[in-house]
Write a protein that holds these residues in place. Sequence first.
Motif, short mmCIF file in Angstrom:
data_model
loop_
_atom_site.label_atom_id
_atom_site.label_comp_id
_atom_site.label_asym_id
_atom_site.label_seq_id
_atom_site.Cartn_x
_atom_site.Cartn_y
_atom_site.Cartn_z
N HIS A 21 0.79 -1.04 -0.06
CA HIS A 21 0.13 0.17 -0.01
C HIS A 21 0.89 1.16 -0.03
O HIS A 21 1.75 1.40 0.78
CB HIS A 21 -1.02 0.21 1.19
CG HIS A 21 -1.72 -1.10 1.24
ND1 HIS A 21 -2.88 -1.13 0.35
CD2 HIS A 21 -2.01 -2.24 2.07
CE1 HIS A 21 -3.64 -2.20 0.62
NE2 HIS A 21 -3.06 -2.97 1.76
N MET A 22 0.62 2.13 -0.97
CA MET A 22 1.33 3.37 -0.94
C MET A 22 0.36 4.53 -0.81
O MET A 22 -0.15 5.31 -1.76
CB MET A 22 2.09 3.70 -2.33
CG MET A 22 2.89 2.22 -2.62
SD MET A 22 4.29 2.16 -1.68
CE MET A 22 5.72 3.06 -2.32
N TYR A 23 -0.35 4.67 0.32
CA TYR A 23 -1.43 5.47 0.57
C TYR A 23 -1.43 7.05 0.07
O TYR A 23 -2.40 7.65 -0.21
CB TYR A 23 -1.78 5.47 2.02
CG TYR A 23 -1.96 3.94 2.52
CD1 TYR A 23 -3.47 3.54 1.99
CD2 TYR A 23 -1.56 3.37 3.44
CE1 TYR A 23 -3.73 2.19 2.55
CE2 TYR A 23 -1.80 1.98 4.03
CZ TYR A 23 -3.11 1.67 3.52
OH TYR A 23 -3.53 0.50 3.96
N SER A 55 -6.74 11.16 -8.59
CA SER A 55 -6.50 9.64 -8.10
C SER A 55 -8.03 8.99 -7.86
O SER A 55 -8.90 9.73 -8.06
CB SER A 55 -5.97 9.88 -6.76
OG SER A 55 -6.91 10.52 -5.64
N GLU A 56 -7.91 7.71 -7.59
CA GLU A 56 -9.07 7.16 -7.30
C GLU A 56 -10.00 7.68 -6.08
O GLU A 56 -11.23 8.12 -6.06
CB GLU A 56 -8.98 5.79 -7.13
CG GLU A 56 -8.69 4.89 -8.28
CD GLU A 56 -8.56 3.48 -7.96
OE1 GLU A 56 -9.71 2.68 -7.82
OE2 GLU A 56 -7.51 2.79 -7.99
N MET A 57 -9.14 8.31 -5.10
CA MET A 57 -9.85 8.86 -4.06
C MET A 57 -10.65 10.18 -4.29
O MET A 57 -11.50 10.57 -4.04
CB MET A 57 -8.93 9.06 -2.74
CG MET A 57 -9.36 9.74 -1.47
SD MET A 57 -8.16 10.47 -0.36
CE MET A 57 -7.90 8.76 0.54
N GLU A 85 0.68 1.33 -9.07
CA GLU A 85 -0.63 1.20 -9.76
C GLU A 85 -1.67 2.13 -8.48
O GLU A 85 -2.44 1.61 -8.08
CB GLU A 85 -1.33 -0.14 -9.93
CG GLU A 85 -0.74 -0.84 -10.97
CD GLU A 85 -1.21 -2.30 -11.35
OE1 GLU A 85 -2.18 -2.45 -10.54
OE2 GLU A 85 -0.62 -3.02 -11.96
N GLY A 86 -1.64 3.53 -8.82
CA GLY A 86 -2.36 4.34 -7.83
C GLY A 86 -1.76 4.17 -6.47
O GLY A 86 -0.46 4.32 -6.36
N THR A 87 -2.51 3.69 -5.43
CA THR A 87 -2.13 3.53 -4.18
C THR A 87 -1.23 2.24 -3.93
O THR A 87 -1.41 1.80 -2.79
CB THR A 87 -3.32 3.99 -3.41
OG1 THR A 87 -4.32 2.94 -3.47
CG2 THR A 87 -3.61 5.56 -3.35
N VAL A 88 -1.46 1.25 -4.74
CA VAL A 88 -0.76 0.01 -4.70
C VAL A 88 0.24 -0.16 -5.63
O VAL A 88 0.45 0.00 -6.78
CB VAL A 88 -2.04 -0.99 -5.17
CG1 VAL A 88 -1.31 -2.50 -5.08
CG2 VAL A 88 -3.10 -1.05 -4.24
#
Length: 622
Positions: A71-73, A81-83, A134-137
């Motif tokens: 996790h790369m929060y 971002s997705e958030m 891949e985003g936060t992962v």
Amino acid sequence: MHLKLFFVFPLYIVALGTLGTHAQGNNSYWQQHVDYTMDVQMDVENYQYSGTQTLVYTNNSPDTLQRVFYHMYFNAFQPGSEMDIRLQTIADPDGRMLTEDKKSRIAALSESEMGYLRAQSLSQDGAPVSFSEEGTVLVVDLAKPLAPRSSTTLQMAFKGQVPLQIRRSGRNSKEGVALSMVQWYPKLAEYDFEGWHAHPYIAREFHGVWGDFDVKITLDKEYVVGASGYIQNPDEVGHGYESAGTKVKKQRGKTLTWHFVAPDVHDFMWAADPEYLHDTVQMENGPTLHFLYKDNPEILENWKNLQPKTVAAMEFLNKNIGDYPYDQYSVIQGGDGGMEYAMGTLITGNRSFGSLVGVMVHELAHTWFQMVLATNESKHEWMDEGFTSFISSLCMNEIMDQNKDNPFERTYNSYYNLVRSGKEQPQTTHADRYAFNAAYGASAYSKGAIFLSQLGYVIGQDKLMESLRQYYADFKFKHPVPNDIKRTAEKVSGMELDWYLTDWTQTTNTIDYGIKEVASKDGKTQVTLERIGLMPMPMDVLVVYNDGSQETFYAPLRMMRGEKDNPYGQLKRTVLPDWPWAYPTYGFQIDRPMEDVRAVVLDPSQLMADVNLENNVWQAQP
């Protein structure tokens, strides 16, 4: 005539004592293990940091792993971002994450304000591995497959930038806290009997692998740090950590290195500010409590008064759930509300005293349900938020002398509003998949708390509290799932409860029972009840007579295969034949003429979450 209901009974009594542990029945149980060693340097001028991480990962599963995930929060706090997109597209976005004109604060971040976390290099046992962000992962293809019952060492160099404080993490919060460092490091995703749990971060919940953390943090020496774990160099850092009478020997130069060790945790947080005050309280036969808060005259009195309340809350939770397993706990001003972490919490501090105690109690209670039991709160969020809300309501009722007969009244009203809204989704819904934030909150917190309070109605309050202590004793440090709390309650109560777990958590079936008729028959009183909703329940019925006397009647649910003890010990109780769920109506007779009956009431405890209370009371006409 309107009958005033004076017969609502306070059922929740503080449990005394705890149960011993016993071995978990499932001999095939396994869980992964991680050991982190991290060395981090923070630049407090530009809020960028760099670090190295050595991670020893032990594969206790029966599977050979070809990949791992991190996790790369902090990557969530970037425009697009997705958030960010979820914030812009959900019907009821979190107001804390919006600008004054109701736009996404993430979308407005400049390059120097956004957050990021990037792996610069990564190797496995000395061999380089390929990885992709891949985003936060972070997706990592291992150089060598990790066989069952073996370990590997992953070494990473990483860099990050702390975003403006928007949600939980960040810099320069509204209360002026410089650094709230949560979800800040490359965190290995959990792998369990269900597989990988490497979900993207959209501001919801977390899941982690237990392990030991050894963390060194270097930053400007004017900053005071609070963190998970135990400080290893207290006489070097000072700021209230040093031993009594010790002269602090600080490092030369502009920076100071803080060294913390946190064993048997699944996360590590820290916070820092140059204006933190640091108080400590040593509990008798308990942990050391740390309080770090801004040197602000407006909050000073509340934070001083918070300290004995934290002691009282810790004592309450130890007694009613089980012993806190660590030697320290930190209450730190930071974040954007309140959030639990290993051995501590970040809470906003500019609150009324009641609100400050309330958020502390809630986050402290999370320690037992999320930091020690650690369900997968992305999939079973109600087991964390709900159980925490349940016990914190009881705790607040005691330590704040609220003396409420039913401390869950607001909780039930929240659930009823959810049902009326038409937006309810089953509690099996993944936390990220709720269509509405409000529906998620009511389901996780309110309906989750009612799972326990209503379970007390089903099996009895003493059996509920015994079940809770046994559940903690059996499943601490074991990532329990919903079936585990159900089976624990079954073993303690001797009842069958699969119907309860199924209907309450896996469906949106509602409870609606009513008094269909009260009639005179052969000189006695005939009562007919009806089941209107789909969810079955046992039935407590209170009868009030014109002479002021009262008695109760109890119709067990047949599929329970058992009966609870009399919860109204001061009143006569008649146990009726079981009510088979499929029968929509149920009748019983009272051996007194109808002229003697003043009122008939379903569930005088008001702990059964009946969605229509208007048909729960029958009153004699004047």
